[in-house]
Design an enzyme around this catalytic site. Structure first.
Site, short mmCIF file in Angstrom:
data_model
loop_
_atom_site.label_atom_id
_atom_site.label_comp_id
_atom_site.label_asym_id
_atom_site.label_seq_id
_atom_site.Cartn_x
_atom_site.Cartn_y
_atom_site.Cartn_z
N HIS A 38 5.51 2.49 19.46
CA HIS A 38 4.50 2.85 18.44
C HIS A 38 4.60 4.34 18.07
CE1 HIS A 38 0.45 1.39 16.67
NE2 HIS A 38 1.02 2.29 15.87
N ILE A 39 5.72 4.69 17.44
CA ILE A 39 5.96 6.10 17.11
C ILE A 39 6.09 6.33 15.60
CG2 ILE A 39 6.98 6.74 19.34
CD1 ILE A 39 9.77 6.39 18.01
N GLY A 40 5.55 5.41 14.81
CA GLY A 40 5.68 5.52 13.35
C GLY A 40 5.34 6.89 12.79
N GLU A 67 -0.40 -3.87 23.18
CA GLU A 67 0.23 -2.62 23.62
C GLU A 67 -0.50 -2.07 24.84
OE1 GLU A 67 0.44 0.00 20.25
OE2 GLU A 67 1.48 -1.50 19.05
N THR A 90 6.35 -2.24 11.51
CA THR A 90 5.78 -0.93 11.87
C THR A 90 4.29 -0.92 11.54
OG1 THR A 90 6.47 -0.06 9.72
CG2 THR A 90 7.92 0.42 11.59
N GLY A 97 0.85 -1.19 0.00
CA GLY A 97 0.00 0.00 0.00
C GLY A 97 0.88 1.24 0.00
N ARG A 98 0.31 2.32 0.54
CA ARG A 98 1.05 3.60 0.53
C ARG A 98 2.37 3.50 1.28
NH1 ARG A 98 -4.68 6.03 1.08
NH2 ARG A 98 -4.71 4.61 2.84
N ILE A 99 2.32 2.93 2.49
CA ILE A 99 3.54 2.92 3.32
C ILE A 99 4.57 1.94 2.74
CG2 ILE A 99 4.47 2.48 5.63
CD1 ILE A 99 1.73 3.48 6.73
N ARG A 108 -1.85 -8.69 -2.40
CA ARG A 108 -2.93 -9.39 -3.10
C ARG A 108 -2.88 -9.08 -4.60
NH1 ARG A 108 -8.69 -8.22 -0.92
NH2 ARG A 108 -7.56 -8.34 1.02
N ARG A 136 1.15 -3.58 12.61
CA ARG A 136 0.40 -3.86 13.83
C ARG A 136 1.02 -5.11 14.45
NH1 ARG A 136 -1.28 0.51 13.43
NH2 ARG A 136 -3.43 1.28 13.46
#
Ligand code: GLV
Length: 322
Positions: free
Chosen positions: A286-288, A268, A237, A158-160, A180, A239
């Site tokens: 969790h600081i992405g 978390e 990064t 995807g985007r990331i 996919r 889940r």
């Protein structure tokens, strides 16, 4: 007529709050110094026209049923929406919005930061210096792995994932991806689409960049890790729950994985003691998306979605549009 009420479940950057206040809404902030629990949120359901939430909030059926019909929108201040029961939101006609795009580059940067930190053993090296234990340069000290010329397998294009691939190109890496569908942007970057099995077998670095869904829950399980290239490095990064943590710990212990860089965890803020004890694991809280600019934009985006919907218009970033 009294002002419409917007509940903000946890502190967000002021620029987002200002948008809501300037639009004339009564903004109520969660007064707790911790994320609200399910019962705390439920106590607010039915009282507000909109909620600005975080991925730490469980927006479940019980909440949505009680919050509707007064609540018109839950604006998640995150791109991921795995904390929300989307079927229930549809059933009770509550619009759901998220914050895509604005956090893509920051999260890709952090992914690469973890990749470099694990490859070059930055956590261990920094701990040594801070402990006052450095005795001077040693030719055999902290030997890590090169990044240039290695193969990076990206799970989720995807985007990331695509933004991570752009960075990998700059480091002269070979790029594989598993998704996919094939992604023309990835192909343009020279990335080759392969099965998860092939990606695990051939990659020296594996970056997880897929959303958490039923399909991706524990996608990186015993089976996937059985086929990993020995000594590979895993970066997550996305889940925590896309990886079976018990199996991850086993793979780190027996050397199938040389290291891991983790920004996210299954439960978390709990981090498994086994991971805390491992020198070769870089652990982040969790600081992405945690840059000033990105977090401001996320808050503003969530606020704008609330304003659109409470003004009778569609949200700018719909996940569910009623
Ligand atoms: C962060 O994890 C997000 O989904 O925004």
């Amino acid at each position: 007529m009294s002002a419409k009420s917007v509940y903000v479940s946890r502190i967000i950057p002021e620029s987002g709050i200002n948008l809501l206040v300037n639009a004339g809404y009564a903004v109520q902030m969660n007064p707790l110094a911790r994320p609200p629990g399910a019962d705390d949120l439920l106590a607010e359901a039915g009282k507000h026209d909109a909620f600005v939430c975080q991925l730490t909030d469980r927006i479940d059926r019980r909440f949505l049923k009680t919050a509707a019909p007064k609540c018109k929108i839950v604006a998640n201040c995150a791109v991921g929406i795995d904390n929300i029961d989307l079927a229930a939101a549809t059933e009770f006609n509550v619009v759901i919005s998220n914050t895509p795009d604005v956090l893509t580059e920051s999260t890709a940067d952090l992914t690469f930061a973890l990749l470099l930190a694990t490859a070059r053993r930055l956590g261990e090296a920094e701990r040594l210096v801070r402990a006052g234990a450095w005795r001077g340069l040693g030719m055999l000290d902290f030997l890590g792995s090169d990044v240039f010329g290695k193969t990076l397998g990206i799970v989720g294009a995807g985007r990331i994932g695509t933004a991570v691939a752009k960075r990998a190109r700059g480091f002269d890496m070979n790029i594989l991806y598993c998704n996919r569908n094939s992604n023309p942007l990835m192909e343009k970057l020279g990335a080759r689409r392969v099965s998860l099995q092939e990606l695990m077998q051939r990659s020296e670095f594996i970056s997880l960049n897929m959303p958490l869904t039923e399909e991706t829950h524990h996608l990186i399980n015993a089976n996937a890790l059985a086929g990993v290239k020995r000594g590979a490095i895993l970066i997550n990064t996305a889940r925590g729950a896309v990886v079976d943590q018990v199996e991850l710990i086993k793979a780190l212990r027996d050397g199938r994985l040389a290291a891991a860089g983790l920004d996210v965890y299954e439960k978390e803020p709990t981090v498994a003691p086994e991971l805390l004890a491992m020198e070769n694991v870089v652990l982040l809280p969790h600081i992405g998306s945690a840059t000033v600019t990105t977090r401001n934009r996320m808050a503003e985006m969530a606020a704008s979605n609330v304003i659109e919907v409470l003004s009778g218009r569609p949200p700018r970033n719909p996940v569910i549009q009623c």
